[in-house]
Design an enzyme around this catalytic site. Structure first.
Site, PDB file in Angstrom:
ATOM      1  N   ARG A  71     -51.535  28.250  19.948  1.00 12.62           N
ATOM      2  CA  ARG A  71     -52.148  27.130  19.746  1.00 12.62           C
ATOM      3  C   ARG A  71     -53.341  26.937  19.593  1.00 12.62           C
ATOM      4  NH1 ARG A  71     -47.006  26.175  21.113  1.00 12.62           N
ATOM      5  NH2 ARG A  71     -47.165  27.446  22.688  1.00 12.62           N
ATOM      6  N   THR A  72     -54.024  27.560  21.251  1.00 18.03           N
ATOM      7  CA  THR A  72     -55.197  27.458  21.689  1.00 18.03           C
ATOM      8  C   THR A  72     -56.367  28.082  20.506  1.00 18.03           C
ATOM      9  OG1 THR A  72     -54.638  27.479  23.998  1.00 18.03           O
ATOM     10  CG2 THR A  72     -56.819  28.238  23.175  1.00 18.03           C
ATOM     11  N   LYS A 100     -62.662  50.416  26.158  1.00 16.35           N
ATOM     12  CA  LYS A 100     -63.515  51.712  27.293  1.00 16.35           C
ATOM     13  C   LYS A 100     -64.252  51.295  27.876  1.00 16.35           C
ATOM     14  CE  LYS A 100     -64.366  52.784  22.067  1.00 16.35           C
ATOM     15  NZ  LYS A 100     -65.198  52.594  20.787  1.00 16.35           N
ATOM     16  N   ARG A 160     -59.841  33.763  25.743  1.00 17.39           N
ATOM     17  CA  ARG A 160     -59.568  33.405  26.759  1.00 17.39           C
ATOM     18  C   ARG A 160     -59.606  34.878  27.504  1.00 17.39           C
ATOM     19  NH1 ARG A 160     -53.241  31.327  25.200  1.00 17.39           N
ATOM     20  NH2 ARG A 160     -54.803  29.167  25.858  1.00 17.39           N
ATOM     21  N   HIS A 196     -58.093  25.991  32.563  1.00 16.16           N
ATOM     22  CA  HIS A 196     -58.424  25.783  30.636  1.00 16.16           C
ATOM     23  C   HIS A 196     -58.987  24.106  30.404  1.00 16.16           C
ATOM     24  CE1 HIS A 196     -56.314  26.252  26.818  1.00 16.16           C
ATOM     25  NE2 HIS A 196     -55.106  26.597  27.402  1.00 16.16           N
TER      26      HIS A 196
HETATM   27  C1  NCD Z   1     -50.685  26.886  28.879  1.00 13.80           C
HETATM   28  C2  NCD Z   1     -51.988  28.532  29.015  1.00 13.80           C
HETATM   29  O1  NCD Z   1     -52.507  29.720  28.398  1.00 13.80           O
HETATM   30  O2  NCD Z   1     -52.610  28.070  30.215  1.00 13.80           O
HETATM   31  N1  NCD Z   1     -50.871  27.646  27.056  1.00 13.80           N
HETATM   32  C3  NCD Z   1     -51.616  26.751  25.825  1.00 13.80           C
HETATM   33  O3  NCD Z   1     -52.969  26.728  26.557  1.00 13.80           O
HETATM   34  N2  NCD Z   1     -51.395  25.702  25.523  1.00 13.80           N
HETATM   35  C4  NCD Z   1     -50.176  27.405  29.251  1.00 13.80           C
HETATM   36  C5  NCD Z   1     -48.908  28.202  29.718  1.00 13.80           C
HETATM   37  O4  NCD Z   1     -49.508  29.155  29.012  1.00 13.80           O
HETATM   38  O5  NCD Z   1     -48.355  27.985  30.229  1.00 13.80           O
END
Ligand code: NCD
Length: 306
Positions: free
Chosen positions: A52-53, A82, A103, A131
């Protein structure tokens, strides 16, 4: 340089502005908005898995007429493998693009490296830290579904220790009035102490429920999360996720006006039998992420983030 690293940066004014813009972008004609980010280039660097993100960020850029370069599985497929530092990655990638969406598995490393980026960096999930864009879209979803973001009773279920989405959402609640939380979580997976203190200081009422039913009984919002198995040291610690999750049998105790949110992915929590229930808002929530991220990208890339 205005990075997006924590929800602490977003007050009520900024949050409302994002919600209003997301709401506009949701229904705007494609032709009307497709030049909003024309000429802009965004890099998405994902050191941890994502559906999703990453894809909603990338779709958001393209829908607004910008372009994307991406390093998926960046831990393996970039020079981080590396041994290159994140600070150097930011210096280099920042010379190619107008913004970086990242991320990363370490909240501390991300925080340390951000000052080296010559362009805005957006935290798209940092270890078990924060997040922020998820929390913004969660708040947007609550507003859309219930028409308000204050005076809420919220049941928070699942992994509250490692779940970064919970950390960011609860921090957002500290700026809203009259919020009550009922927490239900496996032993050892409760909220970090500093977050509990932040709640207390802000006047957010926190209760620990003894069962899923007790947590749900007077909830306006149920925020269900996944056990973050990848962050647990001993896998034996993992309990049956479904014991700490809303199941079809619980729907009768959940108020009719309540909404069920989950950042997704779900892995055992939330029985698909619940999906057709009007209170199940998690797929709408995922869609809202696209519009909220469009709104945020506009502000970040136009230097309007105050
Ligand atoms: C979440 C995350 O990556 O923190 N997912 C997301 O971005 N919707 C939740 C999760 O992984 O549990």
């Amino acid at each position: 340089m205005r990075h997006v690293s924590t929800v602490r940066q977003f007050g009520l004014t900024e949050t409302t502005r994002l919600i209003e813009r997301a709401e506009y972008l949701r229904t705007a004609k494609r032709a009307e908005i497709q030049k909003n980010l024309a000429g802009m280039l965004v890099a998405t660097l994902f050191y941890e898995p994502s559906t999703r993100t990453r894809l909603s960020f990338e779709a958001a850029v393209y829908r607004l007429g910008g372009q994307v370069i991406s390093a998926e599985n960046a831990q393996e497929n970039s020079s981080s493998k590396k041994g290159e530092t994140l600070a150097d990655v930011f210096r280099i990638v920042g010379a190619y693009v107008d913004a970086i969406v990242i991320r990363h598995h370490s909240a501390a490393e991300l925080e340390e490296a951000m000052p080296y980026a010559p362009v805005p960096v957006i935290n798209a999930g940092a270890g078990s830290g924060e997040h922020p864009t998820q929390a913004l879209l969660d708040v947007y979803t609550i507003w859309r579904e219930l028409g308000r973001i204050d005076h809420l009773s919220v049941a928070v279920l699942g992994d509250l220790k490692y779940g970064r989405t919970v950390h960011s959402l609860l921090r957002m609640f500290t700026m809203m009035s009259n919020i009550s939380l009922k927490l239900y979580y496996p032993e050892g997976l409760g909220l970090p102490g500093d977050l509990l203190s932040e709640m207390a200081q802000a006047g957010v009422r926190v209760e620990h429920a003894g069962s899923v039913e007790e947590a749900l009984a007077d909830a306006d919002v149920v925020y269900q999360t996944r056990i973050q198995a990848e962050r647990l040291e001993a896998l034996e610690e993992v309990c049956a996720a479904s014991d700490y999750a809303i199941q079809a049998k619980h729907l009768s105790v959940l108020p009719a006006h309540a909404r069920i949110l989950h950042p997704l992915p779900r892995v055992g929590e939330i029985d698909p039998a619940i999906d057709p229930d009007a209170r199940a808002a998690y797929f709408r929530q995922a869609e809202n992420g696209l519009y909220l991220r469009m709104a945020l990208l506009e502000q970040v890339l136009k230097g309007e983030l105050s």
